[in-house]
Write a protein that holds these residues in place. Sequence first.
Motif, PDB file in Angstrom:
ATOM      1  N   ASP A 137       0.698  -1.259  -0.133  1.00 18.46           N
ATOM      2  CA  ASP A 137      -0.057  -0.008  -0.121  1.00 18.46           C
ATOM      3  C   ASP A 137       0.785   1.206   0.056  1.00 18.46           C
ATOM      4  OD1 ASP A 137      -2.566  -1.556   0.166  1.00 18.46           O
ATOM      5  OD2 ASP A 137      -2.358  -1.603   2.508  1.00 18.46           O
ATOM      6  N   PHE A 138       1.964   1.199   0.270  1.00 20.26           N
ATOM      7  CA  PHE A 138       3.062   2.166   0.570  1.00 20.26           C
ATOM      8  C   PHE A 138       3.914   2.272  -0.709  1.00 20.26           C
ATOM      9  CE2 PHE A 138       1.123   1.344   4.509  1.00 20.26           C
ATOM     10  CZ  PHE A 138       0.584   2.395   5.025  1.00 20.26           C
ATOM     11  N   THR A 183       2.821   8.832   2.696  1.00 22.37           N
ATOM     12  CA  THR A 183       1.200   8.653   2.313  1.00 22.37           C
ATOM     13  C   THR A 183       0.652   9.132   3.786  1.00 22.37           C
ATOM     14  OG1 THR A 183       1.837   6.698   1.235  1.00 22.37           O
ATOM     15  CG2 THR A 183      -0.513   6.816   2.187  1.00 22.37           C
ATOM     16  N   ARG A 200       7.863   5.252   3.260  1.00 24.21           N
ATOM     17  CA  ARG A 200       8.600   4.184   2.929  1.00 24.21           C
ATOM     18  C   ARG A 200       9.925   4.395   2.127  1.00 24.21           C
ATOM     19  NH1 ARG A 200       6.785  -0.819  -0.843  1.00 24.21           N
ATOM     20  NH2 ARG A 200       8.511  -1.987  -0.587  1.00 24.21           N
ATOM     21  N   PHE A 215      10.169   1.808   7.316  1.00 29.16           N
ATOM     22  CA  PHE A 215       9.106   2.894   7.193  1.00 29.16           C
ATOM     23  C   PHE A 215       9.401   3.890   8.469  1.00 29.16           C
ATOM     24  CE2 PHE A 215       7.244  -0.752   5.144  1.00 29.16           C
ATOM     25  CZ  PHE A 215       6.586  -0.126   4.268  1.00 29.16           C
ATOM     26  N   SER A 253       2.738  15.193   4.104  1.00 26.14           N
ATOM     27  CA  SER A 253       2.684  14.067   3.050  1.00 26.14           C
ATOM     28  C   SER A 253       2.726  14.387   1.682  1.00 26.14           C
ATOM     29  CB  SER A 253       1.568  12.980   3.239  1.00 26.14           C
ATOM     30  OG  SER A 253       0.354  13.691   3.314  1.00 26.14           O
TER      31      SER A 253
END
Length: 105
Positions: A10-11, A17, A30, A35, A50
């Motif tokens: 997802d990242f 994000t 990431r 992370f 972000s």
Amino acid sequence: MSTKIGTVADFADGAATKINVNGVNVAVVRIGDEFWAINDTCSHGNVSLSEGEVHADTKELECWKHGSAFGLENGCPNTLPATIPVAVYTVTVTGADVFIENGTK
């Protein structure tokens, strides 16, 4: 206690994000297999971090509005105009799942 915020897939690598964790917006970054998470609101300009640029070599997230770069490991601004750190959160990966600890470091 930790909260699942997604899976590794997802990242995007080299990107930030925005994730809402219990009512708090957090910028999850990431870089490769690592992370980091810092508060998503710039302490200088009250804008979303972000949306800024990730500097993988220095492990920083740069605010898109005024250019302050925040350290991903400690939340400290490394460039002006920001002078106040942002909160830092612990991120862990278990298998393919990504978790964030509730509460700051």
